[in-house]
Design a protein around this motif. Sequence first.
Motif, PDB file in Angstrom:
ATOM      1  N   GLY A  18       0.781  -1.228   0.000  1.00 19.17           N
ATOM      2  CA  GLY A  18       0.000   0.000   0.000  1.00 19.17           C
ATOM      3  C   GLY A  18       0.812   1.278   0.000  1.00 19.17           C
ATOM      4  O   GLY A  18       0.252   2.371   0.135  1.00 19.17           O
ATOM      5  N   ASN A  19       2.136   1.196  -0.162  1.00 22.78           N
ATOM      6  CA  ASN A  19       2.941   2.405  -0.274  1.00 22.78           C
ATOM      7  C   ASN A  19       2.716   3.033  -1.645  1.00 22.78           C
ATOM      8  O   ASN A  19       2.626   2.330  -2.646  1.00 22.78           O
ATOM      9  N   ASN A  20       2.621   4.350  -1.682  1.00 25.90           N
ATOM     10  CA  ASN A  20       2.353   5.077  -2.917  1.00 25.90           C
ATOM     11  C   ASN A  20       3.665   5.324  -3.655  1.00 25.90           C
ATOM     12  O   ASN A  20       4.509   6.091  -3.202  1.00 25.90           O
ATOM     13  N   ILE A  21       3.856   4.646  -4.783  1.00 27.09           N
ATOM     14  CA  ILE A  21       5.087   4.725  -5.559  1.00 27.09           C
ATOM     15  C   ILE A  21       4.783   5.445  -6.868  1.00 27.09           C
ATOM     16  O   ILE A  21       3.814   5.131  -7.548  1.00 27.09           O
ATOM     17  N   GLU A  22       5.623   6.406  -7.195  1.00 26.03           N
ATOM     18  CA  GLU A  22       5.387   7.262  -8.361  1.00 26.03           C
ATOM     19  C   GLU A  22       6.623   7.299  -9.243  1.00 26.03           C
ATOM     20  O   GLU A  22       7.742   7.176  -8.763  1.00 26.03           O
ATOM     21  N   ALA A  23       6.412   7.481 -10.535  1.00 26.30           N
ATOM     22  CA  ALA A  23       7.480   7.841 -11.470  1.00 26.30           C
ATOM     23  C   ALA A  23       7.005   9.095 -12.167  1.00 26.30           C
ATOM     24  O   ALA A  23       5.820   9.229 -12.502  1.00 26.30           O
ATOM     25  N   CYS A  24       7.929  10.049 -12.389  1.00 25.71           N
ATOM     26  CA  CYS A  24       7.518  11.318 -12.990  1.00 25.71           C
ATOM     27  C   CYS A  24       8.669  11.914 -13.793  1.00 25.71           C
ATOM     28  O   CYS A  24       9.835  11.593 -13.588  1.00 25.71           O
ATOM     29  N   CYS A  25       8.285  12.779 -14.701  1.00 25.81           N
ATOM     30  CA  CYS A  25       9.273  13.596 -15.429  1.00 25.81           C
ATOM     31  C   CYS A  25       8.758  15.026 -15.445  1.00 25.81           C
ATOM     32  O   CYS A  25       7.558  15.273 -15.291  1.00 25.81           O
ATOM     33  N   ARG A  26       9.669  15.941 -15.578  1.00 28.29           N
ATOM     34  CA  ARG A  26       9.331  17.371 -15.517  1.00 28.29           C
ATOM     35  C   ARG A  26       9.943  18.106 -16.703  1.00 28.29           C
ATOM     36  O   ARG A  26      10.831  17.602 -17.380  1.00 28.29           O
ATOM     37  N   GLY A  27       9.472  19.309 -16.921  1.00 28.97           N
ATOM     38  CA  GLY A  27      10.032  20.158 -17.955  1.00 28.97           C
ATOM     39  C   GLY A  27       9.740  19.659 -19.350  1.00 28.97           C
ATOM     40  O   GLY A  27       8.673  19.110 -19.629  1.00 28.97           O
TER      41      GLY A  27
END
Length: 134
Positions: free
Chosen positions: A121-130
């Motif tokens: 139940g841990n919230n794991i994210e992948a993201c990119c910016r710009g």
Amino acid sequence: MFDHTGIVVSDLKAARRFYDAVAAALKLQTISNSPESFLFGHSADQPIPYLWIGTTRPSYWVEGSRAGRNQMHVAFVAEDKAMVDAFHRAALAAGGRDNGAPGPREGAGDYYGAFVLDPDGNNIEACCRGAAAR
């Protein structure tokens, strides 16, 4: 960016399957650390930053803490939107649960991310910016 952080899981085998899949999608690695834990990061040659994942109860936990009780959020850097999408697919295929499909996030500027819940139940994210998020 971080030096290290850690999460406690209830089932190391399920966690390893999940994080092996996520690591492959993000061009990262999991590295065996002990019979009760493993590390998630760039590589053995570039060990920091890392995420420690294990079943051992940390000495700094307050009374009553347990795996999944104090949900943690960890966001990993992705090179581009395609990598975010690959992360999301790999996480779901490895037993993760969708917590936010890949896409831009309102009010976050040039940002593209995806959220999944790991087996505990841990919230794991992948993201990119710009520019990578456009």
